[in-house]
Design a protein around this motif. Sequence first.
Motif, PDB file in Angstrom:
ATOM      1  N   LEU A  97     -11.608  -5.243  -0.470  1.00  0.00           N
ATOM      2  CA  LEU A  97     -10.391  -4.895  -1.203  1.00  0.00           C
ATOM      3  C   LEU A  97      -9.225  -5.777  -0.753  1.00  0.00           C
ATOM      4  CD1 LEU A  97     -10.770  -1.016  -1.247  1.00  0.00           C
ATOM      5  CD2 LEU A  97     -10.563  -2.477  -3.264  1.00  0.00           C
ATOM      6  N   GLN A 113      -5.060  -7.743  10.213  1.00  0.00           N
ATOM      7  CA  GLN A 113      -5.150  -6.760  11.290  1.00  0.00           C
ATOM      8  C   GLN A 113      -4.837  -5.390  10.728  1.00  0.00           C
ATOM      9  OE1 GLN A 113      -4.046  -7.288  15.570  1.00  0.00           O
ATOM     10  NE2 GLN A 113      -2.274  -6.082  14.964  1.00  0.00           N
ATOM     11  N   LEU A 114      -5.799  -4.497  10.899  1.00  0.00           N
ATOM     12  CA  LEU A 114      -5.614  -3.118  10.453  1.00  0.00           C
ATOM     13  C   LEU A 114      -5.672  -2.196  11.660  1.00  0.00           C
ATOM     14  CD1 LEU A 114      -5.429  -0.770   8.498  1.00  0.00           C
ATOM     15  CD2 LEU A 114      -7.863  -1.035   7.998  1.00  0.00           C
ATOM     16  N   LEU A 115      -4.591  -1.504  11.911  1.00  0.00           N
ATOM     17  CA  LEU A 115      -4.528  -0.554  13.017  1.00  0.00           C
ATOM     18  C   LEU A 115      -4.295   0.839  12.461  1.00  0.00           C
ATOM     19  CD1 LEU A 115      -2.190  -2.476  15.535  1.00  0.00           C
ATOM     20  CD2 LEU A 115      -4.682  -2.259  15.632  1.00  0.00           C
ATOM     21  N   LEU A 116      -5.124   1.787  12.896  1.00  0.00           N
ATOM     22  CA  LEU A 116      -4.902   3.187  12.555  1.00  0.00           C
ATOM     23  C   LEU A 116      -4.391   3.880  13.810  1.00  0.00           C
ATOM     24  CD1 LEU A 116      -8.162   3.960  10.502  1.00  0.00           C
ATOM     25  CD2 LEU A 116      -6.014   2.948   9.734  1.00  0.00           C
ATOM     26  N   PHE A 117      -3.206   4.476  13.713  1.00  0.00           N
ATOM     27  CA  PHE A 117      -2.621   5.167  14.859  1.00  0.00           C
ATOM     28  C   PHE A 117      -2.810   6.664  14.707  1.00  0.00           C
ATOM     29  CE2 PHE A 117      -0.072   1.323  14.143  1.00  0.00           C
ATOM     30  CZ  PHE A 117      -0.252   0.693  15.360  1.00  0.00           C
ATOM     31  N   GLY A 118      -2.993   7.346  15.811  1.00  0.00           N
ATOM     32  CA  GLY A 118      -3.142   8.791  15.766  1.00  0.00           C
ATOM     33  C   GLY A 118      -3.788   9.330  17.023  1.00  0.00           C
TER      34      GLY A 118
ATOM     35  N   GLN B  93      -7.120   2.651  -2.781  1.00  0.00           N
ATOM     36  CA  GLN B  93      -8.515   2.742  -2.324  1.00  0.00           C
ATOM     37  C   GLN B  93      -8.628   2.461  -0.828  1.00  0.00           C
ATOM     38  OE1 GLN B  93     -11.664   1.048  -5.000  1.00  0.00           O
ATOM     39  NE2 GLN B  93      -9.914   0.353  -6.191  1.00  0.00           N
ATOM     40  N   ILE B  94      -7.834   1.489  -0.349  1.00  0.00           N
ATOM     41  CA  ILE B  94      -7.854   1.201   1.090  1.00  0.00           C
ATOM     42  C   ILE B  94      -7.355   2.405   1.870  1.00  0.00           C
ATOM     43  CG2 ILE B  94      -6.787  -0.184   2.912  1.00  0.00           C
ATOM     44  CD1 ILE B  94      -6.914  -2.600   1.148  1.00  0.00           C
ATOM     45  N   LEU B  97      -9.998   5.032   2.073  1.00  0.00           N
ATOM     46  CA  LEU B  97     -11.089   4.621   2.965  1.00  0.00           C
ATOM     47  C   LEU B  97     -10.681   4.786   4.421  1.00  0.00           C
ATOM     48  CD1 LEU B  97     -12.357   1.479   1.019  1.00  0.00           C
ATOM     49  CD2 LEU B  97     -13.749   3.459   1.631  1.00  0.00           C
ATOM     50  N   GLN B  98      -9.396   4.526   4.713  1.00  0.00           N
ATOM     51  CA  GLN B  98      -8.893   4.743   6.068  1.00  0.00           C
ATOM     52  C   GLN B  98      -9.041   6.212   6.450  1.00  0.00           C
ATOM     53  OE1 GLN B  98      -4.850   3.368   6.050  1.00  0.00           O
ATOM     54  NE2 GLN B  98      -5.419   1.231   5.701  1.00  0.00           N
ATOM     55  N   LYS B 100     -11.124   8.313   5.280  1.00  0.00           N
ATOM     56  CA  LYS B 100     -12.546   8.621   5.428  1.00  0.00           C
ATOM     57  C   LYS B 100     -13.034   8.199   6.824  1.00  0.00           C
ATOM     58  CE  LYS B 100     -15.846   6.054   4.592  1.00  0.00           C
ATOM     59  NZ  LYS B 100     -16.773   5.035   4.116  1.00  0.00           N
ATOM     60  N   VAL B 101     -12.679   6.971   7.217  1.00  0.00           N
ATOM     61  CA  VAL B 101     -13.084   6.458   8.528  1.00  0.00           C
ATOM     62  C   VAL B 101     -12.589   7.379   9.638  1.00  0.00           C
ATOM     63  CG1 VAL B 101     -12.617   4.628  10.204  1.00  0.00           C
ATOM     64  CG2 VAL B 101     -13.252   4.034   7.865  1.00  0.00           C
ATOM     65  N   ALA B 102     -11.318   7.766   9.543  1.00  0.00           N
ATOM     66  CA  ALA B 102     -10.744   8.608  10.589  1.00  0.00           C
ATOM     67  C   ALA B 102     -11.434   9.967  10.637  1.00  0.00           C
ATOM     68  CB  ALA B 102      -9.251   8.783  10.349  1.00  0.00           C
ATOM     69  N   ILE B 109      -5.112  10.844  11.933  1.00  0.00           N
ATOM     70  CA  ILE B 109      -4.218   9.718  11.645  1.00  0.00           C
ATOM     71  C   ILE B 109      -2.756  10.151  11.580  1.00  0.00           C
ATOM     72  CG2 ILE B 109      -3.496   8.109   9.837  1.00  0.00           C
ATOM     73  CD1 ILE B 109      -6.210   7.340   9.302  1.00  0.00           C
ATOM     74  N   GLY B 111      -0.461   7.404  11.420  1.00  0.00           N
ATOM     75  CA  GLY B 111       0.129   6.261  10.730  1.00  0.00           C
ATOM     76  C   GLY B 111      -0.827   5.089  10.764  1.00  0.00           C
ATOM     77  N   HIS B 112      -0.480   4.056  10.060  1.00  0.00           N
ATOM     78  CA  HIS B 112      -1.344   2.879  10.089  1.00  0.00           C
ATOM     79  C   HIS B 112      -0.521   1.658   9.729  1.00  0.00           C
ATOM     80  CE1 HIS B 112      -1.375   3.507   5.685  1.00  0.00           C
ATOM     81  NE2 HIS B 112      -1.530   2.203   5.645  1.00  0.00           N
ATOM     82  N   LEU B 114      -1.394  -2.276   8.072  1.00  0.00           N
ATOM     83  CA  LEU B 114      -2.317  -3.323   7.634  1.00  0.00           C
ATOM     84  C   LEU B 114      -1.519  -4.574   7.315  1.00  0.00           C
ATOM     85  CD1 LEU B 114      -4.947  -4.561   6.656  1.00  0.00           C
ATOM     86  CD2 LEU B 114      -4.699  -3.292   4.517  1.00  0.00           C
TER      87      LEU B 114
END
Lengths: 128, 128
Positions: A97, A113-118, B93-94, B97-98, B100-102, B109, B111-112, B114
Motif C-alpha cells: 500500500l 519507517q513505521l512506528l506503532l507506539f503504545g 487500509q494501512i 492493518l496497523q 490488526k497487527v497490534a 496502540i 499512536g503511530h 509512518l
Amino acid sequence: MQKLTAQRQAILDMINRFDKHWDADEIAYALKEEGISIGIATVYRGLAALADQGLIESIQLADKKRYERADKSHHDHLVCTGCGSIEEFCEPQIESLQDKVAEERGFKIEGHQLLLFGLCKTCKAEES
Amino acid sequence: MQKLTAQRQAILDMINRFDKHWDADEIAYALKEEGISIGIATVYRGLAALADQGLIESIQLADKKRYERADKSHHDHLVCTGCGSIEEFCEPQIESLQDKVAEERGFKIEGHQLLLFGLCKTCKAEES
DNA sequence: ATAACGAATGATAATCACTATCGATACAAT
DNA sequence: ATTGTATCGATAGTGATTATCATTCGTTAT
Ligand SMILES: [Mn+2]
Ligand SMILES: [Mn+2]
Ligand SMILES: [Zn+2]
Ligand SMILES: [Zn+2]
C-alpha cells in the motif's frame, strides 16, 4: 571506498551476535566489557558506515538512533511507551500500500519507517 | 490545568493560518515578524501544551519535531530527501492493518507514525 | 623495502534541539 | 489585599551526534 576495519568488524560482530536494537553507547559499553575499547566517535562513524553498506539496519527513534542486524527480512516496529521494549512485525500488505501511495504521486520511495507506539502486552496488563 | 495564554493563542493562530509543518524556530521567527516576540522556551512549552491538548498535531523527524494544524483528518507523510518538502497522504487500509497487527499481539496502540522517504515528483525529474 | 596517499582512529571541542532553573508576572479564588 | 498556581523569558544545562585535527594504518607506487 569504505573500509571494514577491525573496529567496524568488532561492532558488526557484536550486533550480529544478539537480536536487539542497540544505541551507540550500548555498543561501546558491550565492547569494552569484552576488552575491546573503541573511541565513541569511532563507534558512531562505524555504525554509520556499516548501515551505509547495508551490513546493519537502523531505526530513528525520537531521541536516538538504534541499530540491529540486517540478516532478518524487512520489518517494522512496535515501541512500548511503558517499558521501552521494541517488538517487530511484518505486514506485506502495508508495504505494498505504501508503494501504491507513492506511485500515485510520482514519489520515488527510498525508504520508510513505521512506528506503532503504545503499551506492550505486559505493560497493558499492569495498567490497573 | 493548562492555560491558553496570549502567547499560546498567538502560536495557535499562526499554525492555523497556514498549511505547513513548522519547527519551533520557524514559529518564533514568524511571530517576531508580526511584532509578537515570544521567548523561545515559551514557544517550546506552548507547542508542547497545544499538542497535548490536541489543538495542534506533531510529527517527529530525525532531527526535530514539526507541528501542524489539527483541523485536518489524520494522515501520514512523504518526506522528500531532495528538497525537504513534506507531502501528506491518507490510507485507511494501512491504518486498519496497523490495528490488526497490534491486536494480534495484545499491543494497545496509543499512536503511530509512518514516514515515507524518497524523492518528490519534482526532485525525481531533476535526477538526470 | 621505502615513500606516499587515502582513509580511519580517538580525544576532544562544537553543534543543535530541547529541557531545567529560577526570579518575575499574570490572574483567579479567598 | 493575600494567597496560590500556572506561565513567562532569559539563560544555563543536557544529551546525542558531528566536526576537528594530529596521529596511525593499509595499500599502492617507486
Ligand atoms: Mn527490528
Ligand atoms: Mn501533515
Ligand atoms: Zn512494555
Ligand atoms: Zn523534493
